[in-house]
Design a protein around this motif. Sequence first.
Motif, short mmCIF file in Angstrom:
data_model
loop_
_atom_site.label_atom_id
_atom_site.label_comp_id
_atom_site.label_asym_id
_atom_site.label_seq_id
_atom_site.Cartn_x
_atom_site.Cartn_y
_atom_site.Cartn_z
N ALA B 72 -6.81 0.03 68.44
CA ALA B 72 -6.12 1.28 68.13
C ALA B 72 -4.64 1.18 68.47
CB ALA B 72 -6.77 2.43 68.90
N LEU B 73 -4.32 0.60 69.62
CA LEU B 73 -2.91 0.44 69.99
C LEU B 73 -2.19 -0.46 68.99
CD1 LEU B 73 -2.96 0.13 73.87
CD2 LEU B 73 -2.08 1.96 72.48
N PHE B 74 -2.87 -1.53 68.57
CA PHE B 74 -2.23 -2.46 67.64
C PHE B 74 -1.95 -1.79 66.30
CE2 PHE B 74 -2.09 -6.00 64.69
CZ PHE B 74 -1.19 -6.80 65.33
N VAL B 75 -2.94 -1.07 65.77
CA VAL B 75 -2.73 -0.39 64.49
C VAL B 75 -1.64 0.66 64.62
CG1 VAL B 75 -3.81 1.14 62.82
CG2 VAL B 75 -5.00 -0.86 63.60
N LEU B 76 -1.65 1.39 65.73
CA LEU B 76 -0.64 2.44 65.94
C LEU B 76 0.76 1.85 66.01
CD1 LEU B 76 -0.75 5.48 66.43
CD2 LEU B 76 -0.66 5.02 68.84
N LEU B 77 0.89 0.62 66.54
CA LEU B 77 2.23 0.02 66.63
C LEU B 77 2.66 -0.62 65.32
CD1 LEU B 77 2.34 -1.66 70.11
CD2 LEU B 77 3.61 0.28 69.32
N THR B 78 1.75 -1.31 64.61
CA THR B 78 2.21 -2.16 63.52
C THR B 78 2.22 -1.47 62.17
OG1 THR B 78 -0.02 -2.99 63.19
CG2 THR B 78 1.40 -4.23 64.65
N SER B 79 1.36 -0.50 61.93
CA SER B 79 1.28 0.05 60.58
C SER B 79 2.56 0.79 60.16
CB SER B 79 0.06 0.96 60.47
OG SER B 79 -0.14 1.37 59.17
N PRO B 80 3.16 1.64 61.02
CA PRO B 80 4.43 2.25 60.62
C PRO B 80 5.56 1.25 60.46
CG PRO B 80 3.44 3.48 62.40
CD PRO B 80 2.69 2.20 62.29
N VAL B 81 5.53 0.17 61.27
CA VAL B 81 6.59 -0.85 61.14
C VAL B 81 6.50 -1.52 59.78
CG1 VAL B 81 7.43 -3.00 62.08
CG2 VAL B 81 6.71 -1.22 63.60
N ALA B 82 5.27 -1.85 59.36
CA ALA B 82 5.10 -2.50 58.06
C ALA B 82 5.54 -1.58 56.93
CB ALA B 82 3.64 -2.90 57.89
N ALA B 83 5.18 -0.29 57.02
CA ALA B 83 5.57 0.63 55.95
C ALA B 83 7.08 0.80 55.91
CB ALA B 83 4.90 1.98 56.16
N HIS B 84 7.72 0.86 57.10
CA HIS B 84 9.17 0.97 57.15
C HIS B 84 9.83 -0.24 56.50
CE1 HIS B 84 13.17 1.74 58.73
NE2 HIS B 84 13.19 0.47 59.09
N ALA B 85 9.31 -1.44 56.77
CA ALA B 85 9.90 -2.64 56.20
C ALA B 85 9.75 -2.65 54.68
CB ALA B 85 9.24 -3.88 56.81
N VAL B 86 8.56 -2.25 54.20
CA VAL B 86 8.35 -2.24 52.75
C VAL B 86 9.27 -1.23 52.08
CG1 VAL B 86 6.71 -1.69 50.95
CG2 VAL B 86 6.01 -3.07 52.84
N LEU B 87 9.45 -0.05 52.69
CA LEU B 87 10.30 0.95 52.05
C LEU B 87 11.76 0.55 52.11
CD1 LEU B 87 8.75 4.36 52.86
CD2 LEU B 87 8.64 2.99 50.85
N ARG B 88 12.17 -0.14 53.17
CA ARG B 88 13.54 -0.64 53.23
C ARG B 88 13.77 -1.65 52.10
NH1 ARG B 88 16.56 -4.38 56.06
NH2 ARG B 88 18.49 -3.59 56.97
N GLY B 89 12.78 -2.53 51.92
CA GLY B 89 12.89 -3.49 50.82
C GLY B 89 12.92 -2.80 49.47
N ALA B 90 12.13 -1.71 49.34
CA ALA B 90 12.11 -0.99 48.07
C ALA B 90 13.47 -0.36 47.80
CB ALA B 90 11.02 0.08 48.10
N TYR B 91 14.06 0.24 48.83
CA TYR B 91 15.38 0.88 48.63
C TYR B 91 16.43 -0.17 48.29
CZ TYR B 91 19.13 4.16 49.23
OH TYR B 91 20.19 4.96 48.98
N LEU B 92 16.41 -1.31 49.01
CA LEU B 92 17.44 -2.31 48.77
C LEU B 92 17.26 -2.99 47.43
CD1 LEU B 92 17.93 -3.96 52.24
CD2 LEU B 92 19.44 -2.49 51.00
N SER B 93 16.03 -3.02 46.91
CA SER B 93 15.85 -3.63 45.60
C SER B 93 16.01 -2.59 44.49
CB SER B 93 14.49 -4.30 45.50
OG SER B 93 13.48 -3.33 45.50
N GLY B 94 16.35 -1.36 44.84
CA GLY B 94 16.81 -0.43 43.81
C GLY B 94 15.73 0.41 43.16
N VAL B 95 14.62 0.69 43.85
CA VAL B 95 13.62 1.59 43.28
C VAL B 95 14.16 3.02 43.36
CG1 VAL B 95 11.29 2.46 43.51
CG2 VAL B 95 11.76 0.08 43.93
N PRO B 96 14.19 3.76 42.25
CA PRO B 96 14.79 5.09 42.28
C PRO B 96 13.89 6.12 42.94
CG PRO B 96 13.92 4.65 40.12
CD PRO B 96 13.71 3.41 40.90
#
Lengths: 88, 138
Positions: B72-96
């Motif tokens: 539970a601690l691992f999922v609580l720590l890593t899942s938001p980090v992964a989503a943040h990284a994916v969305l940062r990549g999405a913004y930088l690659s120009g998804v409107p």
Amino acid sequence: MNNFFQAAMLLLTLGCLMCLYRIGRGPTAPDRTISVDILGTLMVGFCCCMALVTGQDYYLTVAIAWAMTNFVGTLALAKYLEGRCYDA
Amino acid sequence: MLERIGYIVIGIGVAFEILGCIGLIRLSDVYDRAVAATKCVTMGTCMMLCGVALFGAASGNWSMLVKAVICALFVLLTSPVAAHAVLRGAYLSGVPMAHTGAEDGFAQRAGELRRQHQANGQPAESAGQEQEASHEEA
């Protein structure tokens, strides 16, 4: 007890089907990446149900390992989406 | 008593996961979808693991309790980090974005980052067009 966990796993299967819909339909690549991440997190829920149905605790070891590989894979895809090399 | 609480917690967790997946289908934008799905599914999985920990405590299976808490601690720590990284990549690659009414605080920093990547000589073939598009938006 078993009926409860069967219903829970049925609902989780429904969620997995929704994720598969978004993976197949999703208009952009980040949609698919997020859906794969969510699908991996749903698998951890499946592992919880299996651990309680069978009473064995090694399913939770499987869940921990699955969460770790899921995290690493999603981060690799995120680096790819950002448009630069993997080691930058 | 602990088992009864465990049933309730696992039921709430499954409900959260289903709601997150419905958000993944129904919302209009990759950012909306990712926020809804990540928050709900992380919460649901953590509640299911807490339920497993309660069952382990009720039946005296301590290794099940410890593994569930660690997971539970691992999922609580890593899942938001992964989503943040994916969305940062999405913004930088120009998804409107679908709704561009609000103030965009990341636009300037994103332009700087794109220029840095291009100056470093990274092989970004598709980034050029998207950079021009973002300049037009700005």
